[in-house]
Design a protein around this motif. Structure first.
Motif, PDB file in Angstrom:
ATOM      1  N   ALA A  50       2.647   0.760  -2.952  1.00  0.00           N
ATOM      2  CA  ALA A  50       2.296   1.201  -4.077  1.00  0.00           C
ATOM      3  C   ALA A  50       0.717   1.488  -4.404  1.00  0.00           C
ATOM      4  N   VAL A  51       0.637   2.226  -5.255  1.00  0.00           N
ATOM      5  CA  VAL A  51      -0.895   2.565  -5.743  1.00  0.00           C
ATOM      6  C   VAL A  51      -1.184   2.703  -7.066  1.00  0.00           C
ATOM      7  N   THR A  52      -2.251   2.017  -7.665  1.00  0.00           N
ATOM      8  CA  THR A  52      -2.616   1.819  -9.157  1.00  0.00           C
ATOM      9  C   THR A  52      -3.193   3.356  -9.521  1.00  0.00           C
ATOM     10  N   ALA A  53      -3.384   3.578 -10.726  1.00  0.00           N
ATOM     11  CA  ALA A  53      -4.163   4.529 -11.319  1.00  0.00           C
ATOM     12  C   ALA A  53      -5.674   4.571 -10.602  1.00  0.00           C
ATOM     13  N   ASN A  58      -1.153  -1.437  -2.001  1.00  0.00           N
ATOM     14  CA  ASN A  58      -0.271  -2.387  -1.477  1.00  0.00           C
ATOM     15  C   ASN A  58       0.781  -2.009  -0.493  1.00  0.00           C
ATOM     16  N   TYR A  59       0.906  -2.704   0.449  1.00  0.00           N
ATOM     17  CA  TYR A  59       1.975  -2.455   1.358  1.00  0.00           C
ATOM     18  C   TYR A  59       2.905  -3.415   1.823  1.00  0.00           C
ATOM     19  N   ALA A  60       4.216  -3.128   2.163  1.00  0.00           N
ATOM     20  CA  ALA A  60       4.980  -3.945   2.625  1.00  0.00           C
ATOM     21  C   ALA A  60       4.840  -4.178   4.226  1.00  0.00           C
ATOM     22  N   PHE A  67       1.889   3.468   7.466  1.00  0.00           N
ATOM     23  CA  PHE A  67       1.970   4.078   6.459  1.00  0.00           C
ATOM     24  C   PHE A  67       0.797   4.097   5.429  1.00  0.00           C
ATOM     25  N   THR A  68       0.363   5.294   4.755  1.00  0.00           N
ATOM     26  CA  THR A  68      -0.627   5.258   3.903  1.00  0.00           C
ATOM     27  C   THR A  68      -0.033   5.856   2.757  1.00  0.00           C
ATOM     28  N   ILE A  69      -0.503   5.303   1.395  1.00  0.00           N
ATOM     29  CA  ILE A  69      -0.110   5.827   0.098  1.00  0.00           C
ATOM     30  C   ILE A  69      -1.399   6.281  -0.555  1.00  0.00           C
ATOM     31  N   SER A  70      -1.319   7.351  -1.111  1.00  0.00           N
ATOM     32  CA  SER A  70      -2.474   7.835  -2.049  1.00  0.00           C
ATOM     33  C   SER A  70      -1.803   8.693  -3.273  1.00  0.00           C
TER      34      SER A  70
END
Length: 121
Positions: A50-53, A58-60, A67-70
């Motif tokens: 998940a990624v906030t505004a 945060n990652y499992a 993995f990288t969220i953006s």
């Protein structure tokens, strides 16, 4: 009406990489947390990242370091860069977003249609 549209799934070999995208479109005032979930065959859907505004992530544990969220707030789009993929990562990946349609409405939790990622040699 707001919808989430995902793209980027496919077949990749173990150890390979893949990038998923999910764009929110429609009547959007604000998008809060954006996240990725996945559901493997015969298993329950699980949270991935998940990624906030503001850009906090945060990652499992199962994907941390791989993995990288953006996100691109101007485009209301969230990405998931997946590296060092394993067969256990095979699943349908869903994006999720908390979307406010106008300044007076509350947030609605929206889901994309899902995109299949298959990790296999």
């Amino acid at each position: 009406q707001v919808q989430l549209v995902e793209s980027g799934g496919g077949l990749v070999q173990p150890g390979g990489s893949l990038r998923l995208s999910c764009a929110a479109s429609g009547s959007i005032f604000r998008v809060n947390v954006m996240a990725w979930y996945r559901q493997a065959p015969g298993k329950q859907r699980e949270w991935v990242a998940a990624v906030t505004a503001g850009g906090s992530t945060n990652y499992a544990d199962s994907v941390k370091g791989r993995f990288t969220i953006s996100r691109d707030n101007a485009k209301n789009t969230v990405y998931l860069q997946m590296s060092s993929l394993k067969p256990d990562d095979t699943a349908v990946y869903y994006c999720n977003a908390a979307v406010q349609s106008d300044y007076s409405s509350g947030y609605s939790q929206l889901w994309g249609q899902g995109t299949l990622v298959t990790v296999s040699s």
